[in-house]
Scaffold this motif. Structure first.
Motif, short mmCIF file in Angstrom:
data_model
loop_
_atom_site.label_atom_id
_atom_site.label_comp_id
_atom_site.label_asym_id
_atom_site.label_seq_id
_atom_site.Cartn_x
_atom_site.Cartn_y
_atom_site.Cartn_z
N PRO A 68 0.83 -1.21 0.00
CA PRO A 68 0.00 0.00 0.00
C PRO A 68 0.86 1.26 0.00
CG PRO A 68 -0.03 -1.04 2.15
CD PRO A 68 0.74 -1.94 1.24
N GLN A 69 0.37 2.28 -0.65
CA GLN A 69 1.08 3.56 -0.67
C GLN A 69 0.96 4.20 0.72
OE1 GLN A 69 1.38 5.58 -4.00
NE2 GLN A 69 2.23 7.40 -3.09
N LEU A 70 2.08 4.69 1.24
CA LEU A 70 2.07 5.35 2.53
C LEU A 70 1.46 6.73 2.38
CD1 LEU A 70 5.59 4.49 3.97
CD2 LEU A 70 3.45 3.27 4.28
N ARG A 71 0.62 7.08 3.33
CA ARG A 71 0.02 8.41 3.35
C ARG A 71 0.95 9.32 4.14
NH1 ARG A 71 -5.36 10.38 6.45
NH2 ARG A 71 -5.23 12.53 5.76
N GLU A 72 1.46 10.34 3.51
CA GLU A 72 2.37 11.25 4.20
C GLU A 72 1.57 12.30 4.96
OE1 GLU A 72 6.28 14.02 3.37
OE2 GLU A 72 5.54 12.69 1.80
N LEU A 73 1.92 12.46 6.22
CA LEU A 73 1.25 13.44 7.07
C LEU A 73 2.08 14.72 7.11
CD1 LEU A 73 0.42 11.01 10.01
CD2 LEU A 73 -1.03 11.63 8.08
N HIS A 74 1.39 15.85 7.32
CA HIS A 74 2.06 17.15 7.37
C HIS A 74 1.54 17.95 8.56
CE1 HIS A 74 3.88 16.72 3.42
NE2 HIS A 74 2.71 16.33 2.96
N ASN A 75 2.28 18.97 8.93
CA ASN A 75 1.79 19.92 9.93
C ASN A 75 0.70 20.76 9.29
OD1 ASN A 75 3.68 19.15 11.90
ND2 ASN A 75 5.21 20.56 11.12
N TYR A 76 -0.27 21.17 10.08
CA TYR A 76 -1.33 22.06 9.60
C TYR A 76 -1.17 23.38 10.34
CZ TYR A 76 -5.92 23.65 8.07
OH TYR A 76 -6.94 24.36 7.49
N VAL A 77 -0.67 24.39 9.64
CA VAL A 77 -0.36 25.68 10.25
C VAL A 77 -0.92 26.79 9.38
CG1 VAL A 77 1.48 27.24 11.03
CG2 VAL A 77 1.77 24.77 11.27
N ASN A 78 -1.66 27.68 10.00
CA ASN A 78 -2.16 28.87 9.32
C ASN A 78 -2.97 28.51 8.07
OD1 ASN A 78 -2.50 31.65 9.29
ND2 ASN A 78 -0.70 31.99 8.02
N GLY A 79 -3.78 27.47 8.19
CA GLY A 79 -4.69 27.11 7.11
C GLY A 79 -4.10 26.28 5.98
N GLU A 80 -2.88 25.78 6.15
CA GLU A 80 -2.31 24.95 5.10
C GLU A 80 -1.48 23.80 5.67
OE1 GLU A 80 0.74 27.01 2.66
OE2 GLU A 80 0.37 28.71 3.97
N PHE A 81 -1.47 22.70 4.91
CA PHE A 81 -0.65 21.55 5.27
C PHE A 81 0.74 21.77 4.69
CE2 PHE A 81 -4.93 19.83 5.38
CZ PHE A 81 -4.90 19.12 6.58
N LYS A 82 1.77 21.54 5.52
CA LYS A 82 3.12 21.72 5.01
C LYS A 82 4.09 20.82 5.76
CE LYS A 82 4.00 25.97 7.62
NZ LYS A 82 4.37 27.37 7.46
N PRO A 83 5.18 20.43 5.07
CA PRO A 83 6.17 19.60 5.73
C PRO A 83 6.97 20.42 6.74
CG PRO A 83 6.91 20.19 3.55
CD PRO A 83 5.51 20.73 3.69
N THR A 84 7.77 19.74 7.52
CA THR A 84 8.61 20.45 8.48
C THR A 84 9.66 21.26 7.73
OG1 THR A 84 10.21 18.66 8.69
CG2 THR A 84 8.32 18.62 10.19
N GLN A 85 10.18 22.29 8.39
CA GLN A 85 11.19 23.12 7.75
C GLN A 85 12.47 22.35 7.46
OE1 GLN A 85 11.74 27.08 9.27
NE2 GLN A 85 9.61 27.21 9.92
N GLU A 86 12.78 21.38 8.32
CA GLU A 86 13.99 20.57 8.10
C GLU A 86 13.71 19.35 7.23
OE1 GLU A 86 15.87 19.68 11.81
OE2 GLU A 86 15.98 21.77 12.41
#
Length: 82
Positions: free
Chosen positions: A5-23
């Motif tokens: 199965p394809q892994l579902r990548e999770l992201h932070n949800y900040v200020n109305g948008e999903f985004k990866p960590t800065q690092e």
């Protein structure tokens, strides 16, 4: 033949948008019954926490504190992935 199965990548949800960590760091979430990874979760660092806190502070100061409980619930329930 079994498929992986394809892994579902999770992201932070900040200020109305999903985004990866800065690092760009993640940590695999492991299914304890199989020992297999099923999703990479964001491994947030201090800069990510600062971004989230700044976004929360701004939202609070710009009127979030004045919303009613029903408005808060309506807004929170509409912010997740579809």
């Amino acid at each position: 033949m079994a498929t992986t199965p394809q892994l579902r990548e999770l992201h932070n949800y900040v200020n109305g948008e999903f985004k990866p960590t800065q690092e760009g760091k993640t940590l695999d979430i492991i299914n304890p019954s199989t020992g297999e990874a099923f999703a990479p979760a964001p491994l947030s660092g201090p800069a990510d926490v600062d971004d989230a806190m700044n976004a929360a502070r701004t939202a609070f100061e710009e009127g979030w504190r004045d919303t009613t409980p029903s408005e808060t619930t309506r807004s929170a329930s509409s912010s997740g992935p579809r």
